[in-house]
Design an enzyme around this catalytic site. Structure first.
Site, PDB file in Angstrom:
ATOM      1  N   ARG A  34       0.822  -1.237   0.000  1.00 15.99           N
ATOM      2  CA  ARG A  34       0.000   0.000   0.000  1.00 15.99           C
ATOM      3  C   ARG A  34       0.843   1.269   0.000  1.00 15.99           C
ATOM      4  NH1 ARG A  34      -2.997  -2.742   4.088  1.00 15.99           N
ATOM      5  NH2 ARG A  34      -4.754  -3.854   3.186  1.00 15.99           N
ATOM      6  N   LYS A  91       2.203  11.646 -10.981  1.00 11.63           N
ATOM      7  CA  LYS A  91       1.502  10.636 -11.788  1.00 11.63           C
ATOM      8  C   LYS A  91       2.399   9.415 -11.964  1.00 11.63           C
ATOM      9  CE  LYS A  91      -1.508  13.533 -14.643  1.00 11.63           C
ATOM     10  NZ  LYS A  91      -1.764  14.010 -16.009  1.00 11.63           N
ATOM     11  N   GLU A 109       8.677  20.244 -24.198  1.00 10.46           N
ATOM     12  CA  GLU A 109       7.853  20.450 -22.994  1.00 10.46           C
ATOM     13  C   GLU A 109       8.119  21.836 -22.403  1.00 10.46           C
ATOM     14  OE1 GLU A 109       5.398  18.584 -21.953  1.00 10.46           O
ATOM     15  OE2 GLU A 109       5.771  16.991 -23.401  1.00 10.46           O
ATOM     16  N   LYS A 150       5.464  24.110 -13.832  1.00 12.74           N
ATOM     17  CA  LYS A 150       4.626  22.921 -13.628  1.00 12.74           C
ATOM     18  C   LYS A 150       4.254  22.779 -12.150  1.00 12.74           C
ATOM     19  CE  LYS A 150       3.572  18.266 -14.659  1.00 12.74           C
ATOM     20  NZ  LYS A 150       3.853  16.961 -15.202  1.00 12.74           N
ATOM     21  N   GLU A 157      -5.992  17.580 -11.872  1.00 12.94           N
ATOM     22  CA  GLU A 157      -6.349  17.898 -13.255  1.00 12.94           C
ATOM     23  C   GLU A 157      -7.853  18.118 -13.433  1.00 12.94           C
ATOM     24  OE1 GLU A 157      -3.839  15.683 -15.967  1.00 12.94           O
ATOM     25  OE2 GLU A 157      -5.188  16.168 -17.602  1.00 12.94           O
ATOM     26  N   ARG A 210      -4.883  22.581 -14.671  1.00 13.28           N
ATOM     27  CA  ARG A 210      -3.791  21.680 -15.073  1.00 13.28           C
ATOM     28  C   ARG A 210      -3.945  21.191 -16.516  1.00 13.28           C
ATOM     29  NH1 ARG A 210      -1.313  16.780 -11.333  1.00 13.28           N
ATOM     30  NH2 ARG A 210       0.143  15.957 -12.863  1.00 13.28           N
ATOM     31  N   ASN A 241      -1.820  20.329 -21.325  1.00 11.18           N
ATOM     32  CA  ASN A 241      -2.136  19.531 -22.516  1.00 11.18           C
ATOM     33  C   ASN A 241      -2.010  20.341 -23.809  1.00 11.18           C
ATOM     34  OD1 ASN A 241      -2.721  17.274 -20.979  1.00 11.18           O
ATOM     35  ND2 ASN A 241      -4.841  17.903 -20.685  1.00 11.18           N
ATOM     36  N   HIS A 253      -1.170  18.604 -26.877  1.00 10.62           N
ATOM     37  CA  HIS A 253      -1.270  17.164 -26.639  1.00 10.62           C
ATOM     38  C   HIS A 253      -2.511  16.529 -27.278  1.00 10.62           C
ATOM     39  CE1 HIS A 253       2.003  17.884 -23.936  1.00 10.62           C
ATOM     40  NE2 HIS A 253       2.084  16.609 -23.627  1.00 10.62           N
ATOM     41  N   HIS A 309      -1.178  13.696 -29.306  1.00 12.76           N
ATOM     42  CA  HIS A 309      -1.361  12.278 -28.944  1.00 12.76           C
ATOM     43  C   HIS A 309      -1.908  11.486 -30.114  1.00 12.76           C
ATOM     44  CE1 HIS A 309      -1.450  12.668 -24.309  1.00 12.76           C
ATOM     45  NE2 HIS A 309      -0.274  12.292 -24.753  1.00 12.76           N
ATOM     46  N   HIS A 315       7.554  11.467 -28.676  1.00 15.77           N
ATOM     47  CA  HIS A 315       6.447  12.165 -28.022  1.00 15.77           C
ATOM     48  C   HIS A 315       6.542  13.686 -28.192  1.00 15.77           C
ATOM     49  CE1 HIS A 315       3.490  13.121 -24.930  1.00 15.77           C
ATOM     50  NE2 HIS A 315       4.396  13.915 -24.361  1.00 15.77           N
TER      51      HIS A 315
HETATM   52  N1  LIG Z   1       4.420  10.871 -14.831  1.00 11.94           N
HETATM   53  C1  LIG Z   1       4.325  11.934 -15.593  1.00 11.94           C
HETATM   54  O1  LIG Z   1       3.893  13.006 -15.162  1.00 11.94           O
HETATM   55  C2  LIG Z   1       4.775  11.851 -17.011  1.00 11.94           C
HETATM   56  C3  LIG Z   1       4.912  13.027 -17.760  1.00 11.94           C
HETATM   57  C4  LIG Z   1       5.356  12.922 -19.072  1.00 11.94           C
HETATM   58  C5  LIG Z   1       5.648  11.681 -19.625  1.00 11.94           C
HETATM   59  N2  LIG Z   1       5.497  10.561 -18.860  1.00 11.94           N
HETATM   60  C6  LIG Z   1       5.797   9.236 -19.422  1.00 11.94           C
HETATM   61  O2  LIG Z   1       7.167   9.218 -19.755  1.00 11.94           O
HETATM   62  C7  LIG Z   1       7.383   8.255 -20.796  1.00 11.94           C
HETATM   63  C8  LIG Z   1       8.336   8.832 -21.809  1.00 11.94           C
HETATM   64  O3  LIG Z   1       9.519   9.181 -21.143  1.00 11.94           O
HETATM   65  P1  LIG Z   1      10.897   9.421 -21.902  1.00 11.94           P
HETATM   66  O4  LIG Z   1      10.687  10.284 -23.074  1.00 11.94           O
HETATM   67  O5  LIG Z   1      11.874   9.803 -20.869  1.00 11.94           O
HETATM   68  O6  LIG Z   1      11.212   7.999 -22.543  1.00 11.94           O
HETATM   69  P2  LIG Z   1      12.032   6.743 -22.019  1.00 11.94           P
HETATM   70  O7  LIG Z   1      11.906   6.569 -20.568  1.00 11.94           O
HETATM   71  O8  LIG Z   1      11.619   5.618 -22.889  1.00 11.94           O
HETATM   72  O9  LIG Z   1      13.549   7.148 -22.344  1.00 11.94           O
HETATM   73  C9  LIG Z   1      13.951   7.306 -23.691  1.00 11.94           C
HETATM   74  C10 LIG Z   1      15.229   6.513 -23.982  1.00 11.94           C
HETATM   75  O10 LIG Z   1      16.337   7.185 -23.404  1.00 11.94           O
HETATM   76  C11 LIG Z   1      17.141   6.268 -22.661  1.00 11.94           C
HETATM   77  N3  LIG Z   1      17.783   7.069 -21.628  1.00 11.94           N
HETATM   78  C12 LIG Z   1      17.245   7.547 -20.482  1.00 11.94           C
HETATM   79  N4  LIG Z   1      18.102   8.364 -19.860  1.00 11.94           N
HETATM   80  C13 LIG Z   1      19.221   8.415 -20.622  1.00 11.94           C
HETATM   81  C14 LIG Z   1      20.467   9.112 -20.510  1.00 11.94           C
HETATM   82  N5  LIG Z   1      20.709   9.980 -19.524  1.00 11.94           N
HETATM   83  N6  LIG Z   1      21.409   8.907 -21.457  1.00 11.94           N
HETATM   84  C15 LIG Z   1      21.146   8.073 -22.516  1.00 11.94           C
HETATM   85  N7  LIG Z   1      19.979   7.413 -22.693  1.00 11.94           N
HETATM   86  C16 LIG Z   1      19.029   7.588 -21.754  1.00 11.94           C
HETATM   87  C17 LIG Z   1      16.156   5.227 -22.192  1.00 11.94           C
HETATM   88  O11 LIG Z   1      16.798   4.013 -21.902  1.00 11.94           O
HETATM   89  C18 LIG Z   1      15.237   5.112 -23.394  1.00 11.94           C
HETATM   90  O12 LIG Z   1      15.791   4.234 -24.338  1.00 11.94           O
HETATM   91  C19 LIG Z   1       6.012   7.912 -21.341  1.00 11.94           C
HETATM   92  O13 LIG Z   1       5.663   6.623 -20.899  1.00 11.94           O
HETATM   93  C20 LIG Z   1       5.084   8.938 -20.716  1.00 11.94           C
HETATM   94  O14 LIG Z   1       3.784   8.434 -20.494  1.00 11.94           O
HETATM   95  C21 LIG Z   1       5.083  10.631 -17.581  1.00 11.94           C
END
Ligand SMILES: NC(=O)c1ccc[n+]([C@@H]2O[C@H](COP(=O)([O-])OP(=O)(O)OC[C@H]3O[C@@H](n4cnc5c(N)ncnc54)[C@H](O)[C@@H]3O)[C@@H](O)[C@H]2O)c1
Length: 328
Positions: free
Chosen positions: A112, A134, A176, A213, A223, A227, A231, A234, A238, A250
């Site tokens: 939990r 999130k 972003e 943010k 949201e 918030r 988007n 987005h 998306h 993305h």
């Molecule tokens: N929780 C939230 O508020 C929130 C907000 C935005 C996005 N997200 C989520 O984030 C995800 C996308 O995240 P992302 O774009 O970071 O993608 P990702 O986590 O897939 O990372 C992209 C690539 O970069 C590599 N990588 C990471 N750090 C590195 C570094 N320092 N040097 C070299 N390579 C590195 C990873 O291994 C991966 O192959 C999605 O699933 C999305 O839904 C969450």
């Protein structure tokens, strides 16, 4: 810089070049620590956390959105159970948004909820996943279908880890900051427009964008209203993403989504920033296919969707529009 986040749970986001080298002073690691990373993240970042932990364990997941799934969630829970983690132990995510979302959801649900620390290592994750609490996994083909709001105990952002991130990932993440500044901070937008080296200026951009943010999520943690401004770009972005994945990242899709709902000088300035960082400014899309996808988006209600637009840089409007009129 320390950015305090206040809400149901208070926590700090620490932004400092080289902060990973003193992670033991920032996080409380004198206990069992499960470090979760993926095989695309240079191993030395996770090792730095492990070497600061009293009793550290490492789990390396497969990288990529397709692995933000139930099987890897289960693997992390098994590692926690196998190593007899209790409620006083903790999970540390070291990776991009995929690792952060998945590890955070494991921490939220194991017994939990156990302590969760986040070390985002992509620019996208540093700007966007570091605040807001999130956590989620994808399920049955639906993105972020199963998840929880679960704030971390602390977030450590070390802009130096971005040195190993390739340019395409870096600039896709920068979108972003373009988004947040376009809606809230004309001064920051101007800074991104003019800066000659975004990598060199990463710390300042991160501090200012994360602060935006933070302010927005503090005012609207779940949201319900404001918030939604996050988007911007987005709604259409998306839809483009689901057509163009894995060809486009993305942030690249969000950039195209911002252009699709912007006009006049605002559109020109956003387009020239995207061009400056070699981000796509056009993509062959079928408008009716996009409209169909928006209709099925979880943010749509009936035949309407909330659309964020920017009347002038540094301001925004959120209005309900008929889905078949999203392109104006
Ligand atoms: N929780 C939230 O508020 C929130 C907000 C935005 C996005 N997200 C989520 O984030 C995800 C996308 O995240 P992302 O774009 O970071 O993608 P990702 O986590 O897939 O990372 C992209 C690539 O970069 C590599 N990588 C990471 N750090 C590195 C570094 N320092 N040097 C070299 N390579 C590195 C990873 O291994 C991966 O192959 C999605 O699933 C999305 O839904 C969450």
């Amino acid at each position: 810089m320390v950015i305090p986040v206040r809400g149901e749970v208070n926590y700090d986001v620490i932004v400092d070049r080289g902060a990973l080298s003193y992670v033991g002073e920032i996080f409380s690691l004198g206990r069992k620590v499960l470090v979760v990373t993926d095989d695309g993240v240079p191993t030395r970042y996770a090792q730095q956390v492990l070497s600061a932990a009293k009793n550290g364990y490492l789990i390396t997941l497969k990288s990529g959105e397709e692995n933000k799934n139930f099987e890897q969630y289960k693997r992390v829970l098994e590692a926690l159970c196998d190593n007899a983690f209790t409620r006083t132990d903790c999970v540390v995510a070291v990776g991009g948004g995929v690792v952060g979302d998945l590890a955070g959801f494991c921490a939220a649900t194991y017994m939990r909820g156990i302590d969760f620390y986040n070390v985002p290592t992509t620019l996208l994750a540093q700007l966007d996943s570091s605040v807001g609490g999130k956590t989620a996994i994808d399920f049955m083909g639906y993105k972020n279908c199963v998840g929880a709001f679960y704030p971390p105990q602390k977030v450590l952002i070390d802009p130096d880890v971005l040195d190993t991130l390739d340019d395409r990932q870096f600039y896709s993440g920068l979108v972003e900051a373009v988004k947040m500044s376009a809606t809230y901070d004309a001064d920051l937008f101007g800074f991104i427009e003019k800066c000659s080296d975004a990598r060199r200026d990463a710390q300042e951009i991160i501090e200012r964008a994360v602060s935006i943010k933070r302010d927005v999520t503090e005012r609207d943690p779940k949201e319900k209203g404001e918030r939604k401004v996050l988007n911007f770009g987005h709604t259409i972005g998306h839809a483009i993403e689901s057509i163009a994945m894995p060809k486009l990242l993305h942030g690249e899709c969000v950039g195209l989504g911002m252009l699709a709902v912007s006009k006049g000088e605002v559109r020109e300035r956003i387009e020239s920033v995207l061009r400056k960082y070699s981000l796509p400014v056009s993509y062959e899309i079928n408008e009716s296919e996009i409209i169909d996808l928006v209709r099925h988006d979880k943010k749509a209600s009936g035949d309407e969707v909330s659309l964020v637009t920017v009347p002038s840089i540094g301001s925004y409007e959120i209005k309900k529009v008929k889905i078949d009129r999203i392109f104006g």
